[in-house]
Scaffold this motif. Structure first.
Motif, short mmCIF file in Angstrom:
data_model
loop_
_atom_site.label_atom_id
_atom_site.label_comp_id
_atom_site.label_asym_id
_atom_site.label_seq_id
_atom_site.Cartn_x
_atom_site.Cartn_y
_atom_site.Cartn_z
N LEU A 114 0.81 -1.21 0.00
CA LEU A 114 0.00 0.00 0.00
C LEU A 114 0.84 1.26 0.00
N PHE A 115 2.02 1.20 0.58
CA PHE A 115 2.88 2.37 0.70
C PHE A 115 3.92 2.46 -0.41
N GLU A 121 -5.51 -2.97 -1.00
CA GLU A 121 -5.44 -2.19 -2.24
C GLU A 121 -6.83 -2.01 -2.85
N ARG A 122 -7.67 -3.05 -2.79
CA ARG A 122 -9.04 -2.92 -3.31
C ARG A 122 -9.82 -1.90 -2.48
N ALA A 132 -11.46 1.74 -3.67
CA ALA A 132 -12.88 2.01 -3.44
C ALA A 132 -13.09 3.28 -2.61
N GLY A 133 -12.01 3.92 -2.22
CA GLY A 133 -12.11 5.16 -1.46
C GLY A 133 -12.19 4.95 0.04
N LEU A 134 -11.82 3.78 0.50
CA LEU A 134 -11.88 3.46 1.93
C LEU A 134 -10.48 3.54 2.53
N GLY A 135 -9.95 4.74 2.61
CA GLY A 135 -8.57 4.94 3.04
C GLY A 135 -8.26 4.42 4.43
N ARG A 136 -9.11 4.75 5.40
CA ARG A 136 -8.85 4.29 6.77
C ARG A 136 -8.97 2.78 6.88
N SER A 167 -5.90 1.19 5.45
CA SER A 167 -4.76 1.26 6.37
C SER A 167 -4.86 0.20 7.46
N LEU A 168 -6.05 0.01 7.99
CA LEU A 168 -6.22 -1.00 9.03
C LEU A 168 -5.96 -2.41 8.49
N ILE A 169 -6.38 -2.66 7.27
CA ILE A 169 -6.13 -3.98 6.66
C ILE A 169 -4.64 -4.18 6.45
N GLU A 170 -3.94 -3.12 6.06
CA GLU A 170 -2.48 -3.19 5.88
C GLU A 170 -1.79 -3.50 7.21
N VAL A 171 -2.29 -2.88 8.29
CA VAL A 171 -1.74 -3.16 9.62
C VAL A 171 -1.98 -4.63 9.98
N ALA A 172 -3.15 -5.16 9.62
CA ALA A 172 -3.43 -6.57 9.89
C ALA A 172 -2.44 -7.46 9.15
#
Length: 77
Positions: free
Chosen positions: A18-19, A45-46, A50-54, A57-62
């Motif tokens: 993501l980063f 990334e999906r 879809a415009g779900l930035g927060r 980010s939480l999924i990336e942390v997971a």
């Protein structure tokens, strides 16, 4: 004809998180844990597209937590 950016893509596309960093498999990591982390990154990334930035980010942390927990489990064995 060259692309307008001058960038020519060669070979297999490099997967990025993501980063924008290259995906890095942990040395000696459990393949099942790596697959879960990769699935989570794709979901992240999906969500971002879809415009779900927060949420993204939480999924990336997971995904990072799965990698960390997997490496700890391997060290304990």
């Amino acid at each position: 004809m060259k692309p307008s950016t001058g960038y020519v893509r060669r070979g297999k596309a490099i997967e990025r998180d993501l980063f924008g960093r290259r995906a890095r498999p942990s040395p000696g990591s459990d393949p099942a844990m790596s697959l879960i982390a990769l699935d989570l990154r794709e979901m992240s990334e999906r969500a971002l597209r879809a415009g779900l930035g927060r949420s993204s980010s939480l999924i990336e942390v997971a995904a990072l937590m799965v990698e960390l927990e997997g490496s700890v489990l391997l060290q304990d064995d």
